[in-house]
Design an enzyme around this catalytic site. Sequence first.
Site, PDB file in Angstrom:
ATOM      1  CG  HIS A 291      -1.781   1.154   1.424  1.00 49.12           C
ATOM      2  ND1 HIS A 291      -3.133   1.127   1.180  1.00 49.12           N
ATOM      3  CD2 HIS A 291      -1.505   2.410   1.869  1.00 49.12           C
ATOM      4  CE1 HIS A 291      -3.656   2.310   1.456  1.00 49.12           C
ATOM      5  NE2 HIS A 291      -2.679   3.112   1.874  1.00 49.12           N
ATOM      6  CD  GLU A 292       2.110   3.700   3.689  1.00 49.41           C
ATOM      7  OE1 GLU A 292       2.597   4.729   3.187  1.00 49.41           O
ATOM      8  OE2 GLU A 292       1.022   3.687   4.288  1.00 49.41           O
TER       9      GLU A 292
ATOM     10  CG  HIS B 223       0.632   6.071  -0.528  1.00 48.40           C
ATOM     11  ND1 HIS B 223      -0.491   6.685  -1.051  1.00 48.40           N
ATOM     12  CD2 HIS B 223       0.224   5.437   0.604  1.00 48.40           C
ATOM     13  CE1 HIS B 223      -1.532   6.424  -0.270  1.00 48.40           C
ATOM     14  NE2 HIS B 223      -1.126   5.667   0.731  1.00 48.40           N
TER      15      HIS B 223
ATOM     16  CG  ASP C  80      -3.907   7.002   2.201  1.00 45.68           C
ATOM     17  OD1 ASP C  80      -2.856   7.602   2.512  1.00 45.68           O
ATOM     18  OD2 ASP C  80      -3.968   5.762   2.067  1.00 45.68           O
TER      19      ASP C  80
END
Length: 372
Positions: free
Chosen positions: A73-74, A77, A171
């Site tokens: 997930h990171e 980003h 987020d």
Amino acid sequence: MFKNSVTIMKISGIPIRLHISFLLILPFFAVTIGNNIGAIAEVAGVATASLSLNPYWLGLILAILLFVSVALHELAHSFVARSRGIEIRDITLMLLGGVAQMEDEFEEPQDEVWMAFAGPLFSLVLGFLLLFLVGFLAGFLIADLELIMYYLGFMNIFLALFNLLPAFPSDGGRILRSLIARKTSYLRATKIATDIGKFFAFLFGFYGLMAGRILIILIAFFIYIGASQEYQLNVIKDTFLDFTVADLMSSKVSTVPAEMKVQELMEKMLQERHFGYPVVDEGGSLMGCVTLEDIEAVPKEEQQEREVEEIMTCEVIVVEPEEALYEAFKKLSQADIGRLMVMDEGELKGILTRSDIMKAYRLKTLKEKKIS
């Protein structure tokens, strides 16, 4: 930023780090999931009797894979941030998730929107893909793998939806802040998003307290602290925007020669009440920096014999006089040091300390009073 963490690997040049809090929470997650394997299996449509692994082994595997999902997930980003010119220092997995540390901030609100949305979007796609595969391959998977894929699919979807809540600095909160920033100043947008984030923190905290859910209370606490810190950082940035390094640096620099004895340096520090000095050679060129901490590492009986050159720090961090004060502040914070050497075309022009930087607050306050 996060101390007490260790790098375990690099992905596309981005260090993945584990914070000590991750090691503390992992067994808790493993046991909690293990205790609920029966309920998870029932929802997934898997017969508990068909599972071959011990519930707690399954709990540990799922807990680890859950944090792997957070890391991915990171990374989503991070890759989007990179595509817009923002470098990523590292990704740290910690108590309640992960944090990607960026070298800089986005200049355009829409860039932050895309960066913030990339993580939840990836988690949604991964979650639905796993659930699709579980349904498509039903009857061909062993029970343990089917349960693992189902759980991770469900949790990735939950991770995406939870992160899209406008609870800044999540987020969703960052997306909200970026949208508000199109109509007002970035600092004002941050203040509004921070207040909304704190409101969500109070809601989570109240629910966690009433339901006896410690994890929810911890989440509320971290949202509140995170929102407060993010706002304070933006206040600092807004304050420093009016200044350059030259405005606040100490231009009268007291230096010490490399051959000076450590004992002499200690006496000089006591007399002048400075705790750090640039070290120069015979020609006046900068060689390094020596601080009180460097002296304290030298046994007292050796201080009369050893020279400054032996204990100084050679890798000094420098700034230029015309550099933005906020950039200098970031260098101080990231390196966790007390002073920067100000250099211009190879010549030492001054020193910038933390106390020098803090003068910006007072100067801006005086300036605003004068204008008003």
